[in-house]
Design a protein around this motif. Structure first.
Motif, PDB file in Angstrom:
ATOM      1  N   GLN A   1       0.823  -1.216   0.000  1.00 21.17           N
ATOM      2  CA  GLN A   1       0.000   0.000   0.000  1.00 21.17           C
ATOM      3  C   GLN A   1       0.855   1.262   0.000  1.00 21.17           C
ATOM      4  OE1 GLN A   1      -2.789  -0.310   3.275  1.00 21.17           O
ATOM      5  NE2 GLN A   1      -4.251  -1.433   2.013  1.00 21.17           N
ATOM      6  N   GLY A   2       2.175   1.067   0.024  1.00 22.43           N
ATOM      7  CA  GLY A   2       3.071   2.214  -0.037  1.00 22.43           C
ATOM      8  C   GLY A   2       3.286   2.904   1.290  1.00 22.43           C
ATOM      9  N   ASN A   3       2.860   2.269   2.385  1.00 21.23           N
ATOM     10  CA  ASN A   3       3.061   2.865   3.705  1.00 21.23           C
ATOM     11  C   ASN A   3       4.469   2.635   4.236  1.00 21.23           C
ATOM     12  OD1 ASN A   3       0.357   3.711   3.747  1.00 21.23           O
ATOM     13  ND2 ASN A   3      -0.313   1.748   4.562  1.00 21.23           N
ATOM     14  N   LEU A   4       5.128   1.606   3.728  1.00 19.97           N
ATOM     15  CA  LEU A   4       6.545   1.360   4.011  1.00 19.97           C
ATOM     16  C   LEU A   4       7.301   1.537   2.708  1.00 19.97           C
ATOM     17  CD1 LEU A   4       6.447  -1.778   6.367  1.00 19.97           C
ATOM     18  CD2 LEU A   4       7.192   0.539   6.973  1.00 19.97           C
ATOM     19  N   ASP A   5       8.213   2.467   2.678  1.00 19.19           N
ATOM     20  CA  ASP A   5       8.966   2.783   1.464  1.00 19.19           C
ATOM     21  C   ASP A   5      10.219   1.928   1.365  1.00 19.19           C
ATOM     22  OD1 ASP A   5       7.226   4.781   0.600  1.00 19.19           O
ATOM     23  OD2 ASP A   5       8.193   6.285   1.866  1.00 19.19           O
ATOM     24  N   PRO A   6      10.778   1.815   0.150  1.00 18.84           N
ATOM     25  CA  PRO A   6      12.051   1.110  -0.019  1.00 18.84           C
ATOM     26  C   PRO A   6      13.112   1.715   0.901  1.00 18.84           C
ATOM     27  CG  PRO A   6      11.107   1.647  -2.142  1.00 18.84           C
ATOM     28  CD  PRO A   6      10.271   2.342  -1.125  1.00 18.84           C
ATOM     29  N   GLY A   7      13.799   0.861   1.615  1.00 19.38           N
ATOM     30  CA  GLY A   7      14.846   1.331   2.507  1.00 19.38           C
ATOM     31  C   GLY A   7      14.385   1.624   3.916  1.00 19.38           C
ATOM     32  N   ASP A   8      13.071   1.648   4.150  1.00 17.72           N
ATOM     33  CA  ASP A   8      12.569   1.873   5.507  1.00 17.72           C
ATOM     34  C   ASP A   8      12.973   0.721   6.423  1.00 17.72           C
ATOM     35  OD1 ASP A   8      11.410   4.242   4.848  1.00 17.72           O
ATOM     36  OD2 ASP A   8       9.337   3.541   4.957  1.00 17.72           O
ATOM     37  N   LYS A   9      13.323   1.059   7.664  1.00 20.33           N
ATOM     38  CA  LYS A   9      13.687   0.038   8.633  1.00 20.33           C
ATOM     39  C   LYS A   9      12.443  -0.704   9.124  1.00 20.33           C
ATOM     40  CE  LYS A   9      17.842   2.226  10.553  1.00 20.33           C
ATOM     41  NZ  LYS A   9      18.482   2.736  11.795  1.00 20.33           N
ATOM     42  N   VAL A  10      12.609  -2.000   9.349  1.00 18.80           N
ATOM     43  CA  VAL A  10      11.569  -2.827   9.948  1.00 18.80           C
ATOM     44  C   VAL A  10      12.197  -3.493  11.166  1.00 18.80           C
ATOM     45  CG1 VAL A  10      10.015  -4.795   9.633  1.00 18.80           C
ATOM     46  CG2 VAL A  10      10.462  -3.236   7.722  1.00 18.80           C
TER      47      VAL A  10
ATOM     48  N   GLY B   1       9.354 -13.243  19.196  1.00 20.25           N
ATOM     49  CA  GLY B   1       9.581 -14.487  18.451  1.00 20.25           C
ATOM     50  C   GLY B   1       8.819 -14.578  17.145  1.00 20.25           C
ATOM     51  N   PRO B   2       7.488 -14.478  17.167  1.00 19.00           N
ATOM     52  CA  PRO B   2       6.735 -14.560  15.903  1.00 19.00           C
ATOM     53  C   PRO B   2       7.032 -13.399  14.954  1.00 19.00           C
ATOM     54  CG  PRO B   2       5.280 -13.988  17.731  1.00 19.00           C
ATOM     55  CD  PRO B   2       6.585 -14.412  18.331  1.00 19.00           C
ATOM     56  N   VAL B   3       7.387 -12.248  15.516  1.00 21.35           N
ATOM     57  CA  VAL B   3       7.766 -11.114  14.657  1.00 21.35           C
ATOM     58  C   VAL B   3       9.050 -11.451  13.915  1.00 21.35           C
ATOM     59  CG1 VAL B   3       8.452  -8.689  14.584  1.00 21.35           C
ATOM     60  CG2 VAL B   3       6.636  -9.431  16.142  1.00 21.35           C
ATOM     61  N   ARG B   4      10.020 -12.026  14.636  1.00 21.57           N
ATOM     62  CA  ARG B   4      11.276 -12.420  14.007  1.00 21.57           C
ATOM     63  C   ARG B   4      11.038 -13.451  12.899  1.00 21.57           C
ATOM     64  NH1 ARG B   4      13.477 -14.423  18.184  1.00 21.57           N
ATOM     65  NH2 ARG B   4      14.235 -12.399  18.939  1.00 21.57           N
ATOM     66  N   GLU B   5      10.138 -14.401  13.173  1.00 20.84           N
ATOM     67  CA  GLU B   5       9.815 -15.434  12.171  1.00 20.84           C
ATOM     68  C   GLU B   5       9.131 -14.818  10.959  1.00 20.84           C
ATOM     69  OE1 GLU B   5       7.457 -18.131  14.401  1.00 20.84           O
ATOM     70  OE2 GLU B   5       9.172 -19.226  15.232  1.00 20.84           O
ATOM     71  N   ALA B   6       8.244 -13.862  11.192  1.00 24.50           N
ATOM     72  CA  ALA B   6       7.556 -13.184  10.088  1.00 24.50           C
ATOM     73  C   ALA B   6       8.553 -12.434   9.219  1.00 24.50           C
ATOM     74  CB  ALA B   6       6.502 -12.223  10.632  1.00 24.50           C
TER      75      ALA B   6
ATOM     76  N   SER C   1      17.805  -8.270   5.040  1.00 26.99           N
ATOM     77  CA  SER C   1      18.353  -8.277   6.386  1.00 26.99           C
ATOM     78  C   SER C   1      19.868  -8.410   6.327  1.00 26.99           C
ATOM     79  CB  SER C   1      17.765  -9.440   7.191  1.00 26.99           C
ATOM     80  OG  SER C   1      18.219  -9.414   8.521  1.00 26.99           O
ATOM     81  N   VAL C   2      20.563  -7.523   7.030  1.00 24.95           N
ATOM     82  CA  VAL C   2      22.015  -7.565   7.133  1.00 24.95           C
ATOM     83  C   VAL C   2      22.365  -8.041   8.539  1.00 24.95           C
ATOM     84  CG1 VAL C   2      24.165  -6.256   6.992  1.00 24.95           C
ATOM     85  CG2 VAL C   2      22.228  -5.667   5.499  1.00 24.95           C
ATOM     86  N   THR C   3      23.127  -9.142   8.626  1.00 22.46           N
ATOM     87  CA  THR C   3      23.455  -9.738   9.914  1.00 22.46           C
ATOM     88  C   THR C   3      24.090  -8.727  10.853  1.00 22.46           C
ATOM     89  OG1 THR C   3      23.853 -11.830   8.768  1.00 22.46           O
ATOM     90  CG2 THR C   3      24.639 -11.671  11.040  1.00 22.46           C
ATOM     91  N   TYR C   4      23.582  -8.707  12.086  1.00 24.85           N
ATOM     92  CA  TYR C   4      24.058  -7.817  13.147  1.00 24.85           C
ATOM     93  C   TYR C   4      23.822  -6.324  12.849  1.00 24.85           C
ATOM     94  CZ  TYR C   4      26.490 -12.101  14.450  1.00 24.85           C
ATOM     95  OH  TYR C   4      26.782 -13.396  14.775  1.00 24.85           O
ATOM     96  N   LYS C   5      23.055  -6.044  11.824  1.00 26.25           N
ATOM     97  CA  LYS C   5      22.791  -4.633  11.513  1.00 26.25           C
ATOM     98  C   LYS C   5      21.297  -4.347  11.590  1.00 26.25           C
ATOM     99  CE  LYS C   5      26.934  -3.451   8.875  1.00 26.25           C
ATOM    100  NZ  LYS C   5      27.465  -2.860   7.628  1.00 26.25           N
ATOM    101  N   GLU C   6      20.583  -4.453  10.469  1.00 30.69           N
ATOM    102  CA  GLU C   6      19.183  -4.045  10.457  1.00 30.69           C
ATOM    103  C   GLU C   6      18.455  -4.703   9.304  1.00 30.69           C
ATOM    104  OE1 GLU C   6      20.402   0.037   8.098  1.00 30.69           O
ATOM    105  OE2 GLU C   6      19.985   0.081  10.244  1.00 30.69           O
ATOM    106  N   THR C   7      17.149  -4.596   9.353  1.00 19.77           N
ATOM    107  CA  THR C   7      16.298  -5.110   8.281  1.00 19.77           C
ATOM    108  C   THR C   7      15.560  -3.936   7.652  1.00 19.77           C
ATOM    109  OG1 THR C   7      16.000  -7.221   9.427  1.00 19.77           O
ATOM    110  CG2 THR C   7      14.411  -6.672   7.711  1.00 19.77           C
ATOM    111  N   ARG C   8      15.553  -3.906   6.338  1.00 20.32           N
ATOM    112  CA  ARG C   8      14.899  -2.824   5.616  1.00 20.32           C
ATOM    113  C   ARG C   8      13.990  -3.372   4.522  1.00 20.32           C
ATOM    114  NH1 ARG C   8      17.138   2.319   6.314  1.00 20.32           N
ATOM    115  NH2 ARG C   8      19.017   2.381   7.623  1.00 20.32           N
ATOM    116  N   VAL C   9      13.064  -2.534   4.080  1.00 19.41           N
ATOM    117  CA  VAL C   9      12.202  -2.883   2.954  1.00 19.41           C
ATOM    118  C   VAL C   9      13.044  -2.934   1.678  1.00 19.41           C
ATOM    119  CG1 VAL C   9      10.203  -2.193   1.579  1.00 19.41           C
ATOM    120  CG2 VAL C   9      10.218  -1.794   4.055  1.00 19.41           C
ATOM    121  N   SER C  10      12.853  -3.986   0.895  1.00 18.41           N
ATOM    122  CA  SER C  10      13.626  -4.148  -0.339  1.00 18.41           C
ATOM    123  C   SER C  10      13.323  -3.042  -1.343  1.00 18.41           C
ATOM    124  CB  SER C  10      13.311  -5.493  -0.998  1.00 18.41           C
ATOM    125  OG  SER C  10      13.750  -6.558  -0.206  1.00 18.41           O
TER     126      SER C  10
END
Length: 226
Positions: free
Chosen positions: A24-33, A47-52, A64-73
């Protein structure tokens, strides 16, 4: 973030909610999750958030970059021009060649219904709805071939196509033109001539995407962000 959690598996519900936010465009490319933010927002454990999040990384919607952060592709001009457009042309024209002779009035009624829905989405400027209808239009071509292997290949790139549509259409702001181009394609299908239909589909995929690829980030810029 507005995500409703239902009774089925929590991780899948969370994943679907994050997908909805992306498409829906509410999370932009590069936004942190982040796990913490989502867990607190939904009042669930991490736990379930990590699995999702892991599910969406596997689907190519998150990076996802190990030991760093997860972002929208992101989706780049290189991926669209070198991979998605050629793959779509090959897959959709192949499906059309296999299915076209078996199309009947029911198939064309479905295409007509989808174009009518596009028109309504255009009137209300409903970009997320329009994108989903656009995908349904092209998926109908794939499914009508009755080839399971082709359907699996399509499913494998579907989310990347969704990302492309979300970012391209949001930036181009020209839903009426996209609607008109689908109506032209449908009229080409209705000629009854396979060669004309195949060429029309190939031209449609190129003409609705190639002129707008400059709206997407290039590969060099994506690397610089990292």
């Amino acid at each position: 973030m507005d995500i409703n959690i239902k009774k089925s598996s929590l991780k899948y519900q969370i994943a679907e909610g994050i997908k909805k936010e992306i498409f829906q465009g509410n999370l932009d490319p590069g936004d942190k999750v982040t796990e913490n933010y989502i867990a607190k927002k939904l009042e669930v454990s991490r736990g379930p958030v990590r699995e999702a999040i892991q599910l969406l990384v596997m689907e190519g919607l998150l990076v996802s970059v190990t030991y760093k952060e997860t972002r929208v592709s992101s989706i780049t001009t290189e991926e669209v021009t070198e991979l998605l457009i050629p793959m779509r042309i090959n897959m959709e024209t192949f499906a059309l060649k296999k299915a076209y002779s078996s199309w009947n009035e029911r198939h064309f009624e479905k295409f007509d219904e989808l174009v009518d829905k596009m028109k309504r989405a255009t009137i209300f400027n409903d970009m997320p709805l329009f994108n989903e209808i656009d995908l349904q239009f092209h998926e109908l071509i794939i499914v009508s071939s009755n080839m399971n292997n082709l359907a699996h290949l399509w499913a494998g790139i579907l989310n990347r196509i969704r990302l492309h549509f979300v970012h391209q259409n949001r930036l181009s702001l020209d839903l009426q033109k996209f609607t008109d181009e689908h109506e032209i394609l449908l009229n080409t299908f209705k000629t009854g001539d396979l060669e004309t239909a195949v060429q029309g589909l190939r031209d449609h995929i190129i003409n609705t995407n190639m002129p707008r690829v400059e709206l997407l980030p290039d590969q060099e810029n994506e690397h610089n962000k990292e």
